[in-house]
Scaffold this motif. Structure first.
Motif, PDB file in Angstrom:
ATOM      1  N   VAL A  33      32.241  20.137 -23.245  1.00  0.00           N
ATOM      2  CA  VAL A  33      32.349  19.502 -21.847  1.00  0.00           C
ATOM      3  C   VAL A  33      33.135  18.527 -21.887  1.00  0.00           C
ATOM      4  CG1 VAL A  33      29.774  20.078 -21.876  1.00  0.00           C
ATOM      5  CG2 VAL A  33      30.397  17.676 -22.349  1.00  0.00           C
ATOM      6  N   PRO A  34      33.278  18.254 -20.435  1.00  0.00           N
ATOM      7  CA  PRO A  34      34.365  16.870 -20.151  1.00  0.00           C
ATOM      8  C   PRO A  34      33.800  15.669 -20.719  1.00  0.00           C
ATOM      9  CG  PRO A  34      34.295  18.382 -17.981  1.00  0.00           C
ATOM     10  CD  PRO A  34      33.320  18.837 -19.299  1.00  0.00           C
ATOM     11  N   GLN A  35      34.702  14.669 -21.115  1.00  0.00           N
ATOM     12  CA  GLN A  35      34.291  13.571 -21.723  1.00  0.00           C
ATOM     13  C   GLN A  35      33.289  12.784 -20.956  1.00  0.00           C
ATOM     14  OE1 GLN A  35      35.850  12.330 -24.757  1.00  0.00           O
ATOM     15  NE2 GLN A  35      34.370  10.830 -24.911  1.00  0.00           N
ATOM     16  N   SER A  36      33.321  12.902 -19.596  1.00  0.00           N
ATOM     17  CA  SER A  36      32.408  11.835 -18.879  1.00  0.00           C
ATOM     18  C   SER A  36      31.060  12.531 -19.051  1.00  0.00           C
ATOM     19  CB  SER A  36      32.960  11.943 -17.457  1.00  0.00           C
ATOM     20  OG  SER A  36      33.080  13.260 -16.558  1.00  0.00           O
ATOM     21  N   TYR A  37      30.702  13.803 -19.315  1.00  0.00           N
ATOM     22  CA  TYR A  37      29.402  14.361 -19.381  1.00  0.00           C
ATOM     23  C   TYR A  37      28.973  14.232 -20.790  1.00  0.00           C
ATOM     24  CZ  TYR A  37      30.089  16.321 -14.702  1.00  0.00           C
ATOM     25  OH  TYR A  37      30.479  16.848 -13.436  1.00  0.00           O
ATOM     26  N   LEU A  38      29.540  13.592 -21.629  1.00  0.00           N
ATOM     27  CA  LEU A  38      29.029  13.394 -23.357  1.00  0.00           C
ATOM     28  C   LEU A  38      28.041  12.128 -23.094  1.00  0.00           C
ATOM     29  CD1 LEU A  38      32.145  14.511 -25.259  1.00  0.00           C
ATOM     30  CD2 LEU A  38      29.814  15.728 -25.207  1.00  0.00           C
ATOM     31  N   THR A  39      26.886  12.418 -22.403  1.00  0.00           N
ATOM     32  CA  THR A  39      25.941  11.289 -22.441  1.00  0.00           C
ATOM     33  C   THR A  39      24.523  11.698 -22.886  1.00  0.00           C
ATOM     34  OG1 THR A  39      25.330  11.456 -20.127  1.00  0.00           O
ATOM     35  CG2 THR A  39      27.572  10.154 -20.638  1.00  0.00           C
TER      36      THR A  39
END
Length: 426
Positions: A33-39
């Motif tokens: 997934v896009p980096q900003s969604y890796l939470t």
């Protein structure tokens, strides 16, 4: 020679059988997934209702180990339904150890810890979901949970370390209190916010006091750094560094501790306590043993019945009702006088004459002691669907898309005869 060969073949077969019994083949999925969604919050929103044996955040993807094998397109749809854009999904077979489900998954089965020294604990199973909007603090759903009582023998400063066997595991925790030995049992599960709470997305050790924590650093804060951290504050979100402030305690106080393995790995952990506080072994008083709590639909309404095995200083029971347990909006519908003291089974019942016929009815039982202490039996929450006489249930599915029995526990989806569907937790 032939006899020796036969013995060797038997030995190999036994070893293979033991290996099969202690390990299991599972499917590991990498969800890019896009980096900003890796939470942590995105990972939880996609997978909290999916049975899994592990979930992790890597540099460019989520890793998910499912209990059952599914097509990669299914896994993609799970994340996309949580509004997470998926770039790619790959899968591979892995072998993971088989572990039996641990005990103490519910607060009513909480273990009393009597020593500050390190002890090994096992994560496995969530039991009944006992976290609500009123008591969860920074936490959300229970995943692989263990409940404990901490009885303070000598007051002072209490520190705690949760050290996972696997450095990849993400453990969370909450501590409620202080209570006394007489009131701790009546507040388990807790009914208010915790005194300490950590939902940090850091992997590895976590706790109260000082330890190695993590924070964002490097190029634009996209990498993670680790190092000594002195805990501050009483609560932290997923962006926290995994350490919060120690507890100041007094002698004879009792705290309730929940340790939760967010990663769902089944891996054990070490739990230890430090500081100047000393834990003791004075048992927590349980004013009642509840043997049963049931609901049945009748022509007069929903009949609630329960049985106590023992009672000590009990005053009265209240039955509460809601159609939305997540909201925390419970209404008292009955007040029933308790026996006070009993060492034998005693039966109680009451009628809810006006249940909802358009939504699921949920019920929970409370006990009020003679000293005013209140116990809420959240682990025994009941549900009744009084709309079944209006529309017929055609089929029931779980979140994996499998057809299940109408009485299946957990999150299920009902398909009715009028073409409508309903998602609910039973």
């Amino acid at each position: 020679m032939k006899y020796l060969l036969q013995l060797k073949a038997i030995k190999i077969a036994v070893l293979l059988l033991l290996a099969t019994a202690t390990t299991q083949a599972q499917t590991n999925y990498k969800v890019f997934v896009p980096q900003s969604y890796l939470t942590k919050n995105y990972l939880a929103s996609a997978t909290d209702n999916i049975p899994n044996r592990g979930r992790y955040i890597a540099e460019k993807w989520f890793e998910l180990v499912l209990e059952q094998e599914h097509a990669e397109t299914y896994v993609r749809s799970v994340f996309e339904s949580a509004e997470i854009p998926v770039l790619n999904v790959t899968s591979s077979k892995i072998m993971i150890p088989f572990r039996e489900k641990a005990g103490g998954n519910n607060c009513e089965a909480a273990e009393l810890l009597c020593s500050n020294t390190s002890q090994t604990a096992n994560s496995g199973g969530a039991g009944t979901q006992e976290l609500t909007g009123a008591n969860q603090g920074c936490l959300g759903t229970e995943h692989q949970s263990s409940w404990y009582y901490l009885n303070i023998q000598t007051g002072g400063t209490l520190t705690m370390t949760i050290n996972p066997n696997s450095s990849s595991d993400d453990y969370d925790f909450a501590i409620w209190g202080p209570f006394t030995t007489a009131t701790a049992g009546t507040n388990c599960p807790p009914i208010s916010a915790p005194a300490r709470c950590s939902y940090s997305a850091c992997t590895g050790p976590t706790g109260i006091g000082t330890g190695d924590g993590c924070w964002s650093c490097g190029f634009f804060g996209l990498s993670t750094c680790y190092g000594p951290v002195t805990g501050t504050g009483t609560s932290e979100s997923a962006s926290g560094d995994s350490w919060i402030s120690a507890l100041s305690t007094s002698a004879n106080q009792v705290y309730i501790l929940l340790v939760d393995n967010f990663s769902n790995s089944g891996q054990p952990y070490n739990l230890s306590f430090g500081g100047t506080s000393v834990l003791g072994c004075t048992p927590v008083v349980l004013p009642i043993v509840l043997a049963d709590f049931n609901v049945a639909k009748t022509s007069q309404g929903n009949r609630l019945s329960w049985v106590t095995e023992t009672e000590d200083r009990t005053d009265y029971f209240t039955v509460e009702w809601t159609t939305d347990p997540a909201s925390g909006d419970w209404k008292e519908i009955a007040n029933v006088k308790a026996r006070g003291y009993s060492q034998e089974n005693y039966h109680y019942n009451t009628i809810h004459a006006a249940p909802s016929v358009s939504e699921i009815n949920y019920y929970r039982l409370n006990l009020i002691d003679l000293d005013g202490s209140k116990t809420t039996f959240s682990a025994k929450m009941l549900s009744a669907d009084n709309s079944r006489g209006i529309k017929k249930v055609e089929r029931v599915f779980n979140t994996m898309g499998q057809e299940v029995d109408e009485n299946c526990k957990g999150v299920v989806i009902y398909y009715y005869s009028d073409g409508t569907t309903e998602r609910m937790y039973r």
